[in-house]
Write a protein that holds these residues in place. Structure first.
Motif, mmCIF file in Angstrom:
data_model
loop_
_atom_site.group_PDB
_atom_site.id
_atom_site.type_symbol
_atom_site.label_atom_id
_atom_site.label_comp_id
_atom_site.label_asym_id
_atom_site.label_seq_id
_atom_site.Cartn_x
_atom_site.Cartn_y
_atom_site.Cartn_z
ATOM 1 N N ALA A 77 54.813 76.308 39.855
ATOM 2 C CA ALA A 77 55.676 75.153 40.897
ATOM 3 C C ALA A 77 53.965 73.945 40.959
ATOM 4 C CB ALA A 77 55.632 75.649 42.511
ATOM 5 N N GLY A 78 53.527 74.214 41.146
ATOM 6 C CA GLY A 78 51.643 73.229 40.930
ATOM 7 C C GLY A 78 51.952 72.586 40.134
ATOM 8 N N ALA A 79 52.334 73.111 38.628
ATOM 9 C CA ALA A 79 52.066 73.043 37.225
ATOM 10 C C ALA A 79 52.939 71.456 37.213
ATOM 11 C CB ALA A 79 52.415 73.402 36.403
ATOM 12 N N ILE A 80 54.291 72.028 37.964
ATOM 13 C CA ILE A 80 55.778 71.061 37.224
ATOM 14 C C ILE A 80 55.678 69.972 38.434
ATOM 15 C CG2 ILE A 80 58.144 71.018 38.268
ATOM 16 C CD1 ILE A 80 58.169 73.738 37.088
ATOM 17 N N MET A 81 55.294 69.959 39.900
ATOM 18 C CA MET A 81 54.464 68.928 40.920
ATOM 19 C C MET A 81 53.171 68.056 40.340
ATOM 20 S SD MET A 81 54.086 71.193 44.638
ATOM 21 C CE MET A 81 54.126 70.024 44.903
ATOM 22 N N GLN A 82 52.057 69.064 39.603
ATOM 23 C CA GLN A 82 51.137 67.405 38.473
ATOM 24 C C GLN A 82 51.957 66.611 37.908
ATOM 25 O OE1 GLN A 82 48.179 69.826 38.347
ATOM 26 N NE2 GLN A 82 48.496 71.076 40.154
ATOM 27 N N ALA A 83 52.459 67.632 37.309
ATOM 28 C CA ALA A 83 53.293 66.849 35.635
ATOM 29 C C ALA A 83 54.396 65.633 36.322
ATOM 30 C CB ALA A 83 54.183 67.977 35.345
ATOM 31 N N THR A 85 54.761 64.151 38.790
ATOM 32 C CA THR A 85 54.511 63.269 40.619
ATOM 33 C C THR A 85 52.960 62.536 39.495
ATOM 34 O OG1 THR A 85 52.468 64.508 41.185
ATOM 35 C CG2 THR A 85 55.087 64.771 42.271
ATOM 36 N N SER A 86 52.609 62.918 38.434
ATOM 37 C CA SER A 86 51.292 62.258 38.058
ATOM 38 C C SER A 86 50.280 62.359 38.943
ATOM 39 C CB SER A 86 51.421 61.276 37.460
ATOM 40 O OG SER A 86 52.589 60.546 36.495
ATOM 41 N N ASN A 87 49.829 63.685 39.415
ATOM 42 C CA ASN A 87 49.152 63.911 40.874
ATOM 43 C C ASN A 87 48.183 64.602 40.276
ATOM 44 O OD1 ASN A 87 47.588 63.758 42.648
ATOM 45 N ND2 ASN A 87 49.148 63.334 44.156
ATOM 46 N N PRO A 88 47.086 64.689 39.674
ATOM 47 C CA PRO A 88 46.335 66.080 39.778
ATOM 48 C C PRO A 88 46.160 66.952 40.602
ATOM 49 C CG PRO A 88 44.878 63.830 39.466
ATOM 50 C CD PRO A 88 46.332 63.590 39.758
ATOM 51 N N LEU A 89 46.367 66.580 42.016
ATOM 52 C CA LEU A 89 45.821 67.038 42.793
ATOM 53 C C LEU A 89 47.375 67.633 43.936
ATOM 54 C CD1 LEU A 89 43.549 64.381 45.115
ATOM 55 C CD2 LEU A 89 42.936 66.256 43.454
ATOM 56 N N ALA A 90 48.074 67.800 42.974
ATOM 57 C CA ALA A 90 49.158 68.254 43.419
ATOM 58 C C ALA A 90 49.660 69.815 42.969
ATOM 59 C CB ALA A 90 51.203 68.023 42.667
ATOM 60 N N SER A 91 50.273 70.226 44.659
ATOM 61 C CA SER A 91 50.251 71.399 44.134
ATOM 62 C C SER A 91 51.266 71.905 45.766
ATOM 63 C CB SER A 91 48.827 72.393 44.615
ATOM 64 O OG SER A 91 48.587 72.278 46.298
ATOM 65 N N PRO A 92 52.393 73.485 45.557
ATOM 66 C CA PRO A 92 52.637 73.792 46.836
ATOM 67 C C PRO A 92 51.861 73.591 48.494
ATOM 68 C CG PRO A 92 52.910 74.560 45.305
ATOM 69 C CD PRO A 92 52.293 73.835 44.949
ATOM 70 N N GLY A 93 50.996 73.851 48.595
ATOM 71 C CA GLY A 93 50.225 74.007 49.548
ATOM 72 C C GLY A 93 49.414 72.298 49.923
ATOM 73 N N LEU A 94 49.246 71.471 49.038
ATOM 74 C CA LEU A 94 48.686 70.409 49.049
ATOM 75 C C LEU A 94 48.985 69.350 49.645
ATOM 76 C CD1 LEU A 94 45.980 70.246 46.993
ATOM 77 C CD2 LEU A 94 45.987 70.246 49.538
ATOM 78 N N VAL A 266 45.132 77.086 38.776
ATOM 79 C CA VAL A 266 45.628 77.374 37.782
ATOM 80 C C VAL A 266 45.949 76.479 36.781
ATOM 81 C CG1 VAL A 266 47.518 79.489 36.229
ATOM 82 C CG2 VAL A 266 45.986 79.829 38.758
ATOM 83 N N PRO A 267 46.684 75.864 37.176
ATOM 84 C CA PRO A 267 47.830 73.995 36.317
ATOM 85 C C PRO A 267 46.314 73.911 35.521
ATOM 86 C CG PRO A 267 49.182 74.567 37.660
ATOM 87 C CD PRO A 267 47.243 75.519 38.379
ATOM 88 N N HIS A 268 45.135 73.805 36.568
ATOM 89 C CA HIS A 268 43.900 72.605 35.769
ATOM 90 C C HIS A 268 43.346 73.786 34.520
ATOM 91 C CE1 HIS A 268 43.643 68.614 37.929
ATOM 92 N NE2 HIS A 268 44.625 69.458 38.925
ATOM 93 N N ILE A 269 43.147 74.979 34.590
ATOM 94 C CA ILE A 269 41.870 75.526 34.206
ATOM 95 C C ILE A 269 43.329 75.892 33.069
ATOM 96 C CG2 ILE A 269 41.759 77.858 33.700
ATOM 97 C CD1 ILE A 269 40.794 78.350 36.440
ATOM 98 N N VAL A 270 44.500 76.098 32.402
ATOM 99 C CA VAL A 270 45.561 75.539 31.617
ATOM 100 C C VAL A 270 45.533 75.297 30.941
ATOM 101 C CG1 VAL A 270 47.522 76.414 30.617
ATOM 102 C CG2 VAL A 270 47.189 77.788 32.774
ATOM 103 N N ARG A 271 45.623 73.329 31.352
ATOM 104 C CA ARG A 271 45.120 73.016 31.138
ATOM 105 C C ARG A 271 43.800 72.342 29.829
ATOM 106 N NH1 ARG A 271 48.056 70.186 35.067
ATOM 107 N NH2 ARG A 271 45.878 69.442 35.544
ATOM 108 N N LEU A 272 42.888 72.862 30.388
ATOM 109 C CA LEU A 272 42.162 72.968 30.003
ATOM 110 C C LEU A 272 41.873 73.528 28.349
ATOM 111 C CD1 LEU A 272 39.011 72.574 32.882
ATOM 112 C CD2 LEU A 272 39.538 71.175 31.360
ATOM 113 N N SER A 285 50.137 79.056 33.306
ATOM 114 C CA SER A 285 50.333 79.386 34.641
ATOM 115 C C SER A 285 50.994 80.164 35.505
ATOM 116 C CB SER A 285 50.728 77.710 35.178
ATOM 117 O OG SER A 285 50.473 77.025 34.400
ATOM 118 N N MET A 286 52.788 81.135 34.613
ATOM 119 C CA MET A 286 52.111 81.366 35.156
ATOM 120 C C MET A 286 51.412 83.106 34.903
ATOM 121 S SD MET A 286 56.454 81.224 33.841
ATOM 122 C CE MET A 286 57.572 80.370 34.558
ATOM 123 N N LEU A 287 51.483 83.241 33.517
ATOM 124 C CA LEU A 287 50.447 84.543 33.852
ATOM 125 C C LEU A 287 48.951 84.129 34.252
ATOM 126 C CD1 LEU A 287 51.229 85.317 30.074
ATOM 127 C CD2 LEU A 287 51.739 86.828 31.867
ATOM 128 N N GLY A 288 48.661 83.340 34.740
ATOM 129 C CA GLY A 288 47.287 82.481 34.875
ATOM 130 C C GLY A 288 47.404 82.943 36.243
#
Length: 334
Positions: A77-83, A85-94, A266-272, A285-288
């Motif tokens: 969900a975080g990976a989808i939101m960041q993509a 919204t073009s927002n690197p801080l996006a996540s379901p919690g934040l 997780v999405p940030h680490i996976v993108r790196l 990201s699902m696995l991570g």
């Protein structure tokens, strides 16, 4: 960022899957009483009703399965939101999605005395969807539309407000507070196989949807001009992405309460590791995410077997320094 080759992606997926299997096995072994690996294996393949086998099937296995489902759901969900919204801080919690789901679940328990996981998940969906609409409306208000900064501020304000309302409700209703005290901190403790079975279909539907729609999410992440150039209907696919995020985040909150930072870290680490191609980022990201949540819960149980620290607390301890680093990195890069 340079895209990774197929062998690198398969290697990353293999490492994450192997880590998840090993961590899950460790999670079945550790606890207030350690159970030998051979007993764990015999419980999984040939249940005999002994004490150790009962502990595995009624306590530790549901905990591992729910931790993996919650971690995978929140990270994707975080990976989808960041993509989207073009927002690197996006996540379901934040962005307040988790907070909205929590408030809806608490209201359902207080008003209707609902306890069934299969029913609570629908309240969680409603709360998550309402939060998404409100945060987006707040973030899109004014000049410039929904910028990443305005969405982050709107999410923070909404989270603070709904968190205060939830706390006030629980303070005035002591019986409900006693029931959901651990749940509101984000915990895998006390969850049963029935809880896992009740919510698993929604988690699986969300995860499958996230993988199927990952090409459209990838196109949305490239910006409006490119999306229009390739003929993508942005309104339709943003709506589909929002539905998938609500399904994933609402399911996770219904199972384990608000566990933060998994969808951010997780999405940030996976993108790196594999680059910005969301057709790779989302499944990895699902696995991570599953690995991170199960590992965080297991490490605490290993370090403090007599204590049952909610995994939400552990994730906050891990995630807060990462969030500070990310915010400072983005400010310098801006």
């Amino acid at each position: 960022m340079k895209a990774s080759s197929h062998p690198q992606v398969f290697a990353a997926a293999g490492l994450l899957a192997t880590g998840l299997v090993l961590t899950s096995m460790a999670a079945l072994v550790v606890g207030t009483t350690a159970i030998p690996v051979d007993h764990v294996w015999s419980a999984l393949v040939g249940f005999d009703g002994s004490r150790d086998h009962l502990v595995i099937w009624t306590q530790r296995l549901p905990r591992v399965l729910i931790g993996a489902m919650v971690g995978a759901a929140l990270a994707s969900a975080g990976a989808i939101m960041q993509a989207v919204t073009s927002n690197p801080l996006a996540s379901p919690g934040l962005l307040g999605i988790n907070a909205g789901a929590v408030l809806a679940v608490v209201l359902a328990i207080v008003a209707f005395g609902t306890q069934s996981g299969g029913i609570l998940v629908w309240y969680a969906f409603f709360g998550a969807a309402t939060a998404a609409v409100i945060v987006y409306a707040l973030g899109a208000a004014g000049r410039g539309g929904a910028t990443p900064l305005k969405l982050a501020l709107a999410g923070a304000i909404f989270t603070a407000f709904t968190g205060s309302v939830t706390t006030a409700i629980l303070l005035f209703d002591q019986s409900t507070l006693d029931q959901v005290r651990l749940w509101t901190a984000g915990t895998l403790s006390g969850r049963t196989m029935s809880d896992a079975r009740a919510v698993a279909p929604y988690v699986c539907l969300g995860l499958i949807g996230a993988i199927l729609f990952s090409p459209q999410v990838m196109t949305l992440s490239l910006g409006g001009e490119i999306a229009r150039a390739v003929g993508q209907n942005q309104t339709v696919w943003r709506a589909v992405a929002a539905i998938v995020v609500v399904l994933l985040a609402g399911s996770a909150v219904a199972l384990a309460g608000p566990i933060g930072f998994d969808g951010l870290i997780v999405p940030h680490i996976v993108r790196l590791v594999v680059g910005i191609d969301y057709r790779r980022v989302i499944p990895l990201s699902m696995l991570g995410g599953a690995l991170l949540v199960v590992n965080a819960d297991t490490c605490v149980r290993l370090a403090m077997p007599e204590q049952d620290l909610p995994v939400g607390v552990t994730m906050a301890i891990l995630g807060a320094p990462f969030f500070i680093w990310l915010a400072r990195f983005r400010v310098r890069a801006a």
